[in-house]
Design a protein around this motif. Structure first.
Motif, PDB file in Angstrom:
ATOM      1  N   LYS A 142       4.833   3.545  -3.885  1.00 38.96           N
ATOM      2  CA  LYS A 142       4.727   5.000  -4.030  1.00 38.96           C
ATOM      3  C   LYS A 142       5.922   5.698  -3.389  1.00 38.96           C
TER       4      LYS A 142
ATOM      5  N   THR B  42      -7.953   6.567  -1.274  1.00 40.43           N
ATOM      6  CA  THR B  42      -7.984   5.122  -1.549  1.00 40.43           C
ATOM      7  C   THR B  42      -6.808   4.428  -0.880  1.00 40.43           C
ATOM      8  N   GLN B  43      -5.612   5.018  -1.000  1.00 44.56           N
ATOM      9  CA  GLN B  43      -4.435   4.441  -0.339  1.00 44.56           C
ATOM     10  C   GLN B  43      -4.650   4.373   1.167  1.00 44.56           C
TER      11      GLN B  43
ATOM     12  N   LEU C  66      -4.709   0.861   3.263  1.00 43.55           N
ATOM     13  CA  LEU C  66      -3.644   0.700   4.246  1.00 43.55           C
ATOM     14  C   LEU C  66      -4.206   0.422   5.628  1.00 43.55           C
TER      15      LEU C  66
ATOM     16  N   SER D 282       0.818  -1.217   0.000  1.00 43.08           N
ATOM     17  CA  SER D 282       0.000   0.000   0.000  1.00 43.08           C
ATOM     18  C   SER D 282       0.851   1.266   0.000  1.00 43.08           C
ATOM     19  N   ILE D 283       2.070   1.185   0.540  1.00 44.13           N
ATOM     20  CA  ILE D 283       2.859   2.417   0.682  1.00 44.13           C
ATOM     21  C   ILE D 283       4.228   2.380   0.009  1.00 44.13           C
TER      22      ILE D 283
ATOM     23  N   GLY E  15      -6.904   9.181  -5.099  1.00 44.32           N
ATOM     24  CA  GLY E  15      -5.864   8.178  -4.904  1.00 44.32           C
ATOM     25  C   GLY E  15      -5.343   8.173  -3.482  1.00 44.32           C
ATOM     26  N   CYS E  16      -5.225   9.361  -2.890  1.00 43.79           N
ATOM     27  CA  CYS E  16      -4.762   9.479  -1.508  1.00 43.79           C
ATOM     28  C   CYS E  16      -5.750   8.828  -0.540  1.00 43.79           C
TER      29      CYS E  16
ATOM     30  N   ILE F 218      -0.096  12.880  -5.983  1.00 48.91           N
ATOM     31  CA  ILE F 218      -1.114  11.832  -5.831  1.00 48.91           C
ATOM     32  C   ILE F 218      -2.473  12.534  -5.801  1.00 48.91           C
TER      33      ILE F 218
ATOM     34  N   TYR G 110       3.371   8.643   2.544  1.00 48.25           N
ATOM     35  CA  TYR G 110       2.068   8.070   2.198  1.00 48.25           C
ATOM     36  C   TYR G 110       0.974   8.886   2.869  1.00 48.25           C
ATOM     37  N   CYS G 111      -0.258   8.622   2.483  1.00 54.19           N
ATOM     38  CA  CYS G 111      -1.397   9.394   2.988  1.00 54.19           C
ATOM     39  C   CYS G 111      -1.849   8.842   4.335  1.00 54.19           C
TER      40      CYS G 111
END
Length: 323
Positions: free
Chosen positions: A82, A101-102, A106, A78-79, A98-99, A94, A180-181
């Motif tokens: 990216k 969704t990630q 996650l 997941s991270i 998309g952010c 991103i 990551y988000c």
């Protein structure tokens, strides 16, 4: 490397900065990250392959190990891809969708991982407390149903996170100082009131981790009571050995998770780059260690893995000898 030209005010895109303050070391940092990620994939896919191929391993305990392997692959995947794009190619953009969704995948997979550990604790309790009825109480079908319940729980618990954030007004600056988000990192960019978001995050942390750890502690309390009822010291040792791998995985999973969540929620004085590196390692180190732990502590699985590794490398060894 390619430069990223997106302006911070672009309303449809966030910018993930990677590790602020260590931009010049991104390529160097990417080396252990990529090595760890490759080990995560190789180790966990090896477990899935061996258990899938060997009929003798089609048992509840190994089905749970496969569930754990899938969650380990899911969290790191997941991270890390990216993050490596940021480190190698400076691809920091991103989309908002998309952010979110990630973020959803996650955290949902992380909650699922915790649920699998709870089912494993229950599995170990039945194996020690009532070993003669173990095969009838915990069938593969029942384990699969418990796994499905865990999946539904993770979706229901985490689904409000992206929904709450999607309703927030974000400021002109869309720069996320992370790889990551992460939920709170994104929430802090909002121009609106994020009290509900912060409260929701704390509730999820304490309900999921607190409830799951309570159930695990309860299971181990019953396990200890069952062990004390066994008269043979040899049986004591055997019973404890069946739990060692699970206890190791619990320690490697929950300790960094609690630390990461609390430091991000309350900003406990750690430099941002330290927190970000540790947050990424949390999604790499436990998934990398879990296949090793179960491979070393579970003889039946270890023997099968060694057999397949030998099959892979033995033809090469034979060719070298003949040459």
């Amino acid at each position: 490397m390619a430069s990223f030209n997106l302006t911070p005010s672009d309303a449809s895109t966030f910018i993930l900065m990677g590790i602020p303050g260590l931009e010049t070391a991104h390529v160097l940092i990417s080396i252990p990250f990529s090595v760890f990620y490759i080990i995560v994939l190789l180790g966990n896919f090896m477990v899935l392959f061996v258990v899938g191929k060997e009929q003798t391993l089609h048992k509840p305990m190994y089905l749970l190990i496969c569930m754990l392997a899938l969650t380990d692959i899911g969290t790191s995947t997941s991270i890390i891809p990216k993050a490596l794009c940021i480190f190698w190619f400076n691809l920091k953009g991103i989309t908002v969708a998309g952010c979110l969704t990630q973020m959803f995948f996650l955290h949902a997979v992380s909650v699922m991982h915790s649920g699998v550990l709870v089912i494993m604790a229950f599995d170990r309790y039945i194996a020690i407390y009532n070993p003669l009825s173990y095969a009838t109480i915990l069938t593969n079908t029942r384990i699969a149903k418990l796994g499905l319940v865990g999946l539904i729980r993770s979706v229901l618990f985490i689904l409000p996170a992206p929904l709450l954030l999607s309703r927030q007004p974000f400021c002109a600056n869309h720069i996320i100082p992370h790889t990551y988000c992460e939920y709170i990192a994104v929430a802090k960019m909002s121009c609106g009131d994020i009290t509900v978001n912060g409260t929701y995050n704390l509730v999820i942390v304490f309900v999921v981790i607190g409830l799951d750890l309570t159930l695990i502690a309860l299971s181990y309390g019953l396990i200890i009571r069952a062990i004390f009822r066994i008269s043979s010291k040899k049986s004591h040792q055997k019973a404890l050995n069946t739990c060692t791998a699970h206890i190791c995985v619990i320690v490697t999973s929950y300790t960094p998770s609690i630390f990461s969540n609390l430091t991000h929620q309350f900003s406990l004085g750690f430099p941002p780059h330290v927190h970000i590196i540790l947050a990424n390692l949390y999604f790499l180190v436990p998934p990398m260690l879990n296949p090793v732990i179960y491979g070393v502590k579970t003889k039946e699985l270890r023997d099968k893995v060694v057999k397949y590794i030998y099959r892979i490398f033995s033809p090469r060894a034979i060719d070298l000898n003949s040459a």
